[in-house]
Design an enzyme around this catalytic site. Structure first.
Site, PDB file in Angstrom:
ATOM      1  CG  LEU A   1      -1.970  -1.129   1.249  1.00  0.00           C
ATOM      2  CD1 LEU A   1      -2.685  -1.160   2.585  1.00  0.00           C
ATOM      3  CD2 LEU A   1      -2.969  -0.962   0.103  1.00  0.00           C
TER       4      LEU A   1
ATOM      5  CE  LYS B   1      14.691   9.469   4.749  1.00  0.00           C
ATOM      6  NZ  LYS B   1      14.370  10.671   5.513  1.00  0.00           N
TER       7      LYS B   1
ATOM      8  CB  ALA C   1       7.055   2.000   7.862  1.00  0.00           C
TER       9      ALA C   1
ATOM     10  CB  VAL D   1       1.743   0.291   4.693  1.00  0.00           C
ATOM     11  CG1 VAL D   1       0.300   0.033   5.086  1.00  0.00           C
ATOM     12  CG2 VAL D   1       2.408   1.244   5.672  1.00  0.00           C
TER      13      VAL D   1
ATOM     14  CE  LYS E   1       4.192   3.385   9.714  1.00  0.00           C
ATOM     15  NZ  LYS E   1       3.887   4.768  10.120  1.00  0.00           N
TER      16      LYS E   1
ATOM     17  CG  ASP F   1       5.524  13.881   8.051  1.00  0.00           C
ATOM     18  OD1 ASP F   1       5.783  14.751   7.203  1.00  0.00           O
ATOM     19  OD2 ASP F   1       5.883  12.696   7.933  1.00  0.00           O
TER      20      ASP F   1
HETATM   21  P1  ADP Z   1       5.854   6.223   6.901  1.00  0.00           P
HETATM   22  O1  ADP Z   1       6.149   6.577   8.310  1.00  0.00           O
HETATM   23  O2  ADP Z   1       6.830   5.252   6.340  1.00  0.00           O
HETATM   24  O3  ADP Z   1       5.619   7.399   6.019  1.00  0.00           O
HETATM   25  P2  ADP Z   1       2.982   5.783   6.803  1.00  0.00           P
HETATM   26  O4  ADP Z   1       2.226   5.429   8.031  1.00  0.00           O
HETATM   27  O5  ADP Z   1       2.847   7.165   6.288  1.00  0.00           O
HETATM   28  O6  ADP Z   1       4.510   5.372   6.993  1.00  0.00           O
HETATM   29  O7  ADP Z   1       2.570   4.751   5.645  1.00  0.00           O
HETATM   30  C1  ADP Z   1       3.185   4.817   4.366  1.00  0.00           C
HETATM   31  C2  ADP Z   1       2.129   4.791   3.282  1.00  0.00           C
HETATM   32  O8  ADP Z   1       1.382   3.567   3.361  1.00  0.00           O
HETATM   33  C3  ADP Z   1       1.088   5.897   3.381  1.00  0.00           C
HETATM   34  O9  ADP Z   1       1.536   7.092   2.783  1.00  0.00           O
HETATM   35  C4  ADP Z   1      -0.088   5.253   2.638  1.00  0.00           C
HETATM   36  O10 ADP Z   1       0.081   5.365   1.252  1.00  0.00           O
HETATM   37  C5  ADP Z   1       0.031   3.780   3.031  1.00  0.00           C
HETATM   38  N1  ADP Z   1      -0.824   3.505   4.218  1.00  0.00           N
HETATM   39  C6  ADP Z   1      -0.497   3.722   5.513  1.00  0.00           C
HETATM   40  N2  ADP Z   1      -1.494   3.386   6.346  1.00  0.00           N
HETATM   41  C7  ADP Z   1      -2.503   2.941   5.565  1.00  0.00           C
HETATM   42  C8  ADP Z   1      -3.844   2.466   5.827  1.00  0.00           C
HETATM   43  N3  ADP Z   1      -4.295   2.383   7.073  1.00  0.00           N
HETATM   44  N4  ADP Z   1      -4.609   2.097   4.776  1.00  0.00           N
HETATM   45  C9  ADP Z   1      -4.131   2.201   3.510  1.00  0.00           C
HETATM   46  N5  ADP Z   1      -2.901   2.643   3.199  1.00  0.00           N
HETATM   47  C10 ADP Z   1      -2.083   3.013   4.207  1.00  0.00           C
HETATM   48 MG    MG Z   2       4.060   8.770   5.864  1.00  0.00          MG
END
Ligand code: ADP
Ligand code: MG
Length: 328
Positions: free
Chosen positions: A38, A42, A44, A46, A61, A157
């Site tokens: 998804l 850097k 993580a 998902v 995640k 952020d």
């Molecule tokens: P990071 O700290 O690596 O930026 P995020 O929590 O922002 O991690 O997750 C990275 C990406 O994964 C998000 O920008 C989104 O595109 C996708 N994502 C994160 N959480 C969800 C969710 N609950 N449902 C669908 N996509 C998600």
């Molecule tokens: Mg993010």
């Protein structure tokens, strides 16, 4: 298995969580959907997954515990704690489960099927958000941010990649994600840090000045600008130029894309892209801004205005309106 977390609080990080950290195999309870990444940051990744016992979809995640040779478990616990703190807020993604693997933690999150609002922000104008969509989504973003600020959490952020949608067609509701940079603003301690994404970062962050809830409000101003026009207002040729544009508040309100907008929308943006954090509108003030009022709310406000006009007419005046009428 369960792990008890100690109750400490330093540098704006929460250390206590309510969730039970499960150490049994994640894959015993969830099926990962192959090829369905998804998103990734850097540290993580998902992935979409399905809970075997219910068949329900989630976003898992996966967060590395060690980053650049440093133990980051504390930061991950903080992210979990903030999600718990916001569990009652519909505008923040909900946390369903937490697993701990040898080198990773897994946050099982509510699945936001519509993806990032980023896609519609950079889309061709005919596929982009309509002004009415932006108003509704911005109201929802502000509801989430107002909730977080009322709990003394700053997100730090806020950007289109961290604002997701429950569905994209028809356009659903927003879910705020990614509390990786978030901080608690308690104990009136001063937090000064360089972080966030260049384009959305506030001047005080660049100048190493104290961070506050107003820091998020700057990002909301940038978000509104991008959602309405598709233009990133401070983006330069490189990081250096972007930072310079921000610290000089080098923002154009003359763009063609802004000319066609509701004057109130431009006023809204201008109330946020202000150098001094003290002078920026708060989330609550933004929710009351004329741009974001619905037709019904505007009608209600007009009625109130009209009433005050009527009641301010000096007696005796033959308006045909009795004082009984005006004092309901
Ligand atoms: P990071 O700290 O690596 O930026 P995020 O929590 O922002 O991690 O997750 C990275 C990406 O994964 C998000 O920008 C989104 O595109 C996708 N994502 C994160 N959480 C969800 C969710 N609950 N449902 C669908 N996509 C998600
Ligand atoms: Mg993010």
């Amino acid at each position: 298995g369960q792990t008890a977390e100690s109750n400490r609080n330093r540098s704006g990080l929460l250390c206590e969580i309510k969730s039970i950290i499960k150490t049994e195999s994640f894959t015993e309870h969830y099926d990962l959907i192959p090829g369905k990444e998804l998103g990734r940051g850097k540290f993580a990744v998902v992935k979409k997954c399905v809970k075997r016992s219910t068949g329900l979809e989630y976003a898992a995640k996966f967060m590395r515990k060690r980053r650049k040779g440093q133990d980051c478990r504390t930061e991950i616990i903080h992210e979990i704690a903030v999600l718990e703190l916001a569990a009652s807020c519909q505008r923040v993604v909900s946390l369903h489960d937490v697993y701990e693997l040898p080198s990773e933690m897994v946050l099982v999150l509510e699945f936001a099927a519509g993806g990032e609002i980023f896609n519609q922000c950079v889309a061709e104008r005919d596929e982009a958000f309509k002004d009415e969509d932006v108003k509704r989504l911005m109201r929802q973003i502000l509801e989430g941010v107002a909730f977080l600020h009322s709990k003394n959490v700053v997100h730090l952020d806020l950007k289109p990649q961290n604002i997701l949608l429950t569905s994209d067609n028809p356009l659903g509701d927003i879910k705020i994600v990614d509390f990786g940079l978030s901080r608690m603003m308690c104990n009136s301690q001063e937090i000064r840090e360089i972080m966030g994404t260049p384009e959305y970062v506030a001047p005080e962050v660049l100048n190493y000045e104290p961070i506050s809830t107003a820091t998020d409000m700057w990002s909301i101003g940038v978000l509104a600008y991008v959602m309405l026009t598709g233009i990133s207002p401070f983006l330069g040729e490189d990081k250096q130029e972007t930072f310079l544009n921000i610290s000089q508040i080098n923002v154009s309100y003359a763009e063609e894309e802004l000319q066609r907008l509701d004057k109130a929308a431009v006023h809204f943006i201008k109330s946020l892209l202000i150098k001094d954090p003290k002078n920026r509108a708060t989330a609550e003030e933004c929710l009351n801004h004329p741009w974001l009022q619905t037709h019904e709310q505007n009608a209600a406000k007009e009625t109130v205005k009209l009433k005050s006009v009527i009641t301010s007419i000096p007696e005796p005046v033959s308006t045909g309106i009795s004082s009984q009428h005006t004092e309901e």
